[in-house]
Design a protein around this motif. Sequence first.
Motif, PDB file in Angstrom:
ATOM      1  N   CYS A  31       9.416 -15.463  88.954  1.00 14.60           N
ATOM      2  CA  CYS A  31       8.810 -14.498  88.027  1.00 14.60           C
ATOM      3  C   CYS A  31       8.748 -15.157  86.655  1.00 14.60           C
ATOM      4  O   CYS A  31       9.774 -15.310  85.971  1.00 14.60           O
ATOM      5  N   ALA A  32       7.573 -15.565  86.253  1.00 13.50           N
ATOM      6  CA  ALA A  32       7.351 -16.222  84.966  1.00 13.50           C
ATOM      7  C   ALA A  32       6.199 -15.519  84.262  1.00 13.50           C
ATOM      8  O   ALA A  32       5.065 -15.495  84.776  1.00 13.50           O
ATOM      9  N   GLY A  33       6.488 -14.949  83.116  1.00 11.46           N
ATOM     10  CA  GLY A  33       5.470 -14.186  82.412  1.00 11.46           C
ATOM     11  C   GLY A  33       5.106 -12.937  83.184  1.00 11.46           C
ATOM     12  O   GLY A  33       5.972 -12.233  83.723  1.00 11.46           O
ATOM     13  N   ASN A  34       3.817 -12.627  83.260  1.00 13.61           N
ATOM     14  CA  ASN A  34       3.367 -11.474  84.028  1.00 13.61           C
ATOM     15  C   ASN A  34       2.849 -11.878  85.403  1.00 13.61           C
ATOM     16  O   ASN A  34       2.066 -11.142  86.018  1.00 13.61           O
ATOM     17  N   LYS A  35       3.281 -13.038  85.900  1.00  9.69           N
ATOM     18  CA  LYS A  35       2.852 -13.537  87.205  1.00  9.69           C
ATOM     19  C   LYS A  35       4.062 -13.787  88.090  1.00  9.69           C
ATOM     20  O   LYS A  35       5.177 -13.978  87.615  1.00  9.69           O
ATOM     21  N   ILE A  36       3.799 -13.813  89.400  1.00 11.34           N
ATOM     22  CA  ILE A  36       4.808 -14.169  90.405  1.00 11.34           C
ATOM     23  C   ILE A  36       4.260 -15.361  91.186  1.00 11.34           C
ATOM     24  O   ILE A  36       3.222 -15.255  91.857  1.00 11.34           O
ATOM     25  N   PHE A  37       4.932 -16.482  91.086  1.00 13.07           N
ATOM     26  CA  PHE A  37       4.516 -17.698  91.790  1.00 13.07           C
ATOM     27  C   PHE A  37       5.288 -17.796  93.099  1.00 13.07           C
ATOM     28  O   PHE A  37       6.523 -17.822  93.107  1.00 13.07           O
ATOM     29  N   GLU A  82      -0.870 -11.700  90.573  1.00  7.35           N
ATOM     30  CA  GLU A  82      -1.168 -11.235  89.233  1.00  7.35           C
ATOM     31  C   GLU A  82      -1.546  -9.755  89.287  1.00  7.35           C
ATOM     32  O   GLU A  82      -2.208  -9.313  90.230  1.00  7.35           O
ATOM     33  N   GLY A  83      -1.144  -9.023  88.272  1.00  7.50           N
ATOM     34  CA  GLY A  83      -1.467  -7.600  88.212  1.00  7.50           C
ATOM     35  C   GLY A  83      -0.632  -6.847  87.210  1.00  7.50           C
ATOM     36  O   GLY A  83      -1.061  -5.801  86.700  1.00  7.50           O
ATOM     37  N   HIS A  84       0.540  -7.328  86.911  1.00  6.14           N
ATOM     38  CA  HIS A  84       1.395  -6.684  85.919  1.00  6.14           C
ATOM     39  C   HIS A  84       0.857  -6.953  84.514  1.00  6.14           C
ATOM     40  O   HIS A  84       0.297  -8.027  84.231  1.00  6.14           O
ATOM     41  N   ARG A  85       1.061  -6.001  83.642  1.00  2.00           N
ATOM     42  CA  ARG A  85       0.613  -6.128  82.253  1.00  2.00           C
ATOM     43  C   ARG A  85       1.734  -6.548  81.311  1.00  2.00           C
ATOM     44  O   ARG A  85       1.509  -6.670  80.108  1.00  2.00           O
ATOM     45  N   GLY A  86       2.919  -6.735  81.836  1.00  4.19           N
ATOM     46  CA  GLY A  86       4.054  -7.181  81.052  1.00  4.19           C
ATOM     47  C   GLY A  86       4.850  -8.195  81.836  1.00  4.19           C
ATOM     48  O   GLY A  86       4.595  -8.454  83.031  1.00  4.19           O
ATOM     49  N   PRO A  87       5.827  -8.824  81.209  1.00  5.72           N
ATOM     50  CA  PRO A  87       6.652  -9.813  81.918  1.00  5.72           C
ATOM     51  C   PRO A  87       7.347  -9.202  83.132  1.00  5.72           C
ATOM     52  O   PRO A  87       7.920  -8.114  83.065  1.00  5.72           O
ATOM     53  N   VAL A  88       7.300  -9.920  84.248  1.00  5.82           N
ATOM     54  CA  VAL A  88       7.950  -9.482  85.486  1.00  5.82           C
ATOM     55  C   VAL A  88       9.437  -9.800  85.365  1.00  5.82           C
ATOM     56  O   VAL A  88       9.825 -10.952  85.155  1.00  5.82           O
ATOM     57  N   THR A  89      10.267  -8.762  85.495  1.00  9.22           N
ATOM     58  CA  THR A  89      11.709  -8.924  85.279  1.00  9.22           C
ATOM     59  C   THR A  89      12.503  -9.095  86.567  1.00  9.22           C
ATOM     60  O   THR A  89      13.620  -9.614  86.521  1.00  9.22           O
ATOM     61  N   ALA A  90      11.982  -8.683  87.716  1.00  6.34           N
ATOM     62  CA  ALA A  90      12.717  -8.821  88.984  1.00  6.34           C
ATOM     63  C   ALA A  90      11.742  -8.708  90.139  1.00  6.34           C
ATOM     64  O   ALA A  90      10.689  -8.053  90.034  1.00  6.34           O
ATOM     65  N   ALA A  91      12.094  -9.316  91.256  1.00  2.38           N
ATOM     66  CA  ALA A  91      11.294  -9.266  92.486  1.00  2.38           C
ATOM     67  C   ALA A  91      12.229  -9.422  93.670  1.00  2.38           C
ATOM     68  O   ALA A  91      13.166 -10.222  93.621  1.00  2.38           O
ATOM     69  N   ILE A 108       8.390  -6.898  96.462  1.00  2.00           N
ATOM     70  CA  ILE A 108       8.280  -5.806  95.494  1.00  2.00           C
ATOM     71  C   ILE A 108       8.743  -6.334  94.148  1.00  2.00           C
ATOM     72  O   ILE A 108       9.755  -7.044  94.057  1.00  2.00           O
ATOM     73  N   SER A 109       8.032  -5.974  93.099  1.00  2.00           N
ATOM     74  CA  SER A 109       8.337  -6.475  91.763  1.00  2.00           C
ATOM     75  C   SER A 109       8.342  -5.333  90.758  1.00  2.00           C
ATOM     76  O   SER A 109       7.660  -4.319  90.940  1.00  2.00           O
ATOM     77  N   VAL A 110       9.144  -5.501  89.706  1.00  2.03           N
ATOM     78  CA  VAL A 110       9.175  -4.571  88.578  1.00  2.03           C
ATOM     79  C   VAL A 110       8.913  -5.373  87.313  1.00  2.03           C
ATOM     80  O   VAL A 110       9.131  -6.593  87.268  1.00  2.03           O
ATOM     81  N   SER A 111       8.445  -4.680  86.286  1.00  3.46           N
ATOM     82  CA  SER A 111       8.012  -5.364  85.092  1.00  3.46           C
ATOM     83  C   SER A 111       8.354  -4.548  83.855  1.00  3.46           C
ATOM     84  O   SER A 111       8.752  -3.369  83.941  1.00  3.46           O
ATOM     85  N   GLU A 112       8.189  -5.181  82.700  1.00  3.58           N
ATOM     86  CA  GLU A 112       8.362  -4.473  81.444  1.00  3.58           C
ATOM     87  C   GLU A 112       7.228  -3.501  81.164  1.00  3.58           C
ATOM     88  O   GLU A 112       7.305  -2.727  80.209  1.00  3.58           O
TER      89      GLU A 112
END
Length: 807
Positions: free
Chosen positions: A141-147, A161-170, A181-185
């Motif tokens: 999870c780097a920035g608003n993307k998940i690699f 890609e799809g989150h509008r804020g930094p991804v904090t966990a997956a 599943i991912s959550v974001s700011e």
Amino acid sequence: MEEPQGFFSPGDGCVGDMVTERCLVESKEPVSHVQLACGLWFCAFPLDGNELCVWSTKDPSYQPLILRGHRQPITAVTFGNTVSPLLICSASQDYVMLWSLDECRQKVLLGLTPRGLVLSTLLGKALYLRLSPDDRAAAVCAGNKIFMLDTESRSTLAVLEGHRGPVTAAEFCPWQTHIIISVSEDRSFKVWDHHAGSPLYSSAVLTASPLLSLLVDEKSQQLVAGCADGQLWVFSLVERHHYRCVTRVDLKKKRETFSRRVESRLCSLPVLFLEKNRRPCAHGLEKGEDVEGSLPVLGLAPCDLSLLPSSECGCLPSESAPCLWVGSSSGLLILNLANFELEGVLRYKDFRSLSIQVAGSCAMMSKAGEQKAICLLTSMFGGQIAVLEIRLAALVRSRQGLGAGRSLSVLPRGCVLSTSPLHFRIAEEHRTPPAPQRRSAVRSTVQDQPLVFHGKVRSSGYATAPHVTMFSPKTNTRNNGDSPSRRRGSHRCKEYPLESSPPTRLHKQRVLAHGPAAALCVQFSGDGRWLACGLANHLSLVFRADLTGTPVVFSGHDGAVSTVCWSHDGRWLLSTSLDGTPRVWSLRRAELVLCVGRDLFPKPIRSAQFYYLDAFILCSSGPELQLLKCHIDTSKDEIRRYKQRSRCRPVFRLPTAGPTEITSLSAANDFYSYLVLAAGRDKTVEVFDLNAGRSAAVIAEAHSRPVHQICQNKGSSFTTQQYQVYNLFATAAIGDGIKLWDLRTLRCERRFEGHPNHGYPCGIAFSPCGRYVASGAEDRHACRYFPAAQPRANSQALQASECWSLQ
């Protein structure tokens, strides 16, 4: 680096065997907001910025392993899921590296420098790492993307890609490995198919604060997301539930409720026990030291409490109840996912010897089959890193052990005491009836007529018995075997079909009233032949069970009918209304046989029911529980038909523990039981023992709002249940869902919040087999909660739910 420290003796009166600080490390660079890794045998954390330190929790005497390879500060660390080889992944702004722990140790023993595999470069600041269940893919999870990276070919599989804020966990789904599943700011969570690289579901904005942590529980198939304002959002991952929100937990309120319950139990214990188990947090609350605004959820991890010895901790959660660790900046919490109640609370400031009082990051690990847990902490201010060892039995004893020792049972365990108010029934049964007097029909007829002195006047008819029969009952009619006794017997022979599934389709519908009159209460009779309904237009209707024919109408109340209750034999119907007068109706005659006046009670009657096999009427009057002894006589005087011969008198009254009005009561009437449950407006549930004539237990703060209904698992005469299951009862409150309680432990075992209930009191009911709990909902649906496993002797594992429309 410092050597691992030994046992830290907690001061200020703390329990010495609860927390031990095993290791304390000072880093040159701050490590306040980084992802830490805590595994079964090792824990890993960044050291001095770009170094990775691996410390053994199994044998602290081992020298920590230092891995070097990053040029930028490490921001995220995670362990693999396979045991052999054990992998560890680390990420910084320059590299994402994968290490094999066994190979690194062998190279260190040979005097070589361990090297890791570079999976990717220059992805940006990685906030979170997670390896797939088979360790073949890594989510960065780097920035608003998940690699999505392939750990074998070291290539990029997909970019989500799809989150509008930094991804904090997956997190990967354990039972569907292609789903992540991912959550974001941006305060939402998303479900992805990382094989196809496409999103499957995107939630709405959940809260005003960023989402920081995530946990996917395989046992309950639930998603738990923690946010910065101390809220936990729980969603169902069952396929047919469509990511339905199960509940939202306010950790700050839960911790305050937990502290009040612990303090209330401590106040009722002897002085010696208080001195031995005194908690230092009480001093902080008295001095006003608790100034925390919120509890940011920094980490979530599964917690196993099933194998703890019950002798040390009292009544622990059942084996089917999953629990989780909740790590915050001020302490650790253990949350039960079955009832969403706290099982234990650990606050860092209660242990003055701990080096870290405010945490910036945390990671927890509870080993299955062991009684200890490992917690890895970093300081919010500075570079301190500490490894804590927590004894689970001592942590949960603060709540579980204090409530042990009181065992209640719905089924009686002894005989009725001579001083019990229930002894009235036994005294009347053993009373010998008077001998009948035989008189001739003619003499009795003459004697009962008015007395006159004109015996020679034969036209008056007073000297002789009348020769004309005015009425003679028809005793030779044939009813084709449709007598009530035969019908009742035929219904009793038919057993309840335990193997069949509960109804899910609308069978028949009847209009109760043509005007705006709502049905406030419904109840089937014990034999299942009749259905009673209480309406808001002051009427009570009795239908056949199949809703055919013309209903029997009972009128007489001056207010909306709030409760209806059948007698055990099915002959009488008891109803209460907002006018405060309970009334007993005869189903056979379709008329009123008893009306209890308001002069018998200090306050109006709000709820009433038959009790002790129809021997008494149990009712609530303000803050008192009233026990009435009634004699129902349906005979009528032809001259004074308006005067009822049924009579009622109060025989016992019992006040509640607090001066609060009783909102609901429940007691078993199908069998002898001494216990009565009552809910108060002060959000308490009180258990009364009428055999002893006193209050047996009080459950404080049973709900966040007053309980509007108590429903016991009373069973049925058509089926048989295990005797332990009769100790279960459910409570419902507006906006707080349904809670399932066990009388033996006075604990909430399960909690259900899948149905909308925010402003109207929705009713609940147990099925005759005790396997299902049904509830109404404000969206015109009926919800059924059913067990995920077979019922056991300890508890009913009611976890999942289904809803069907009544529109």
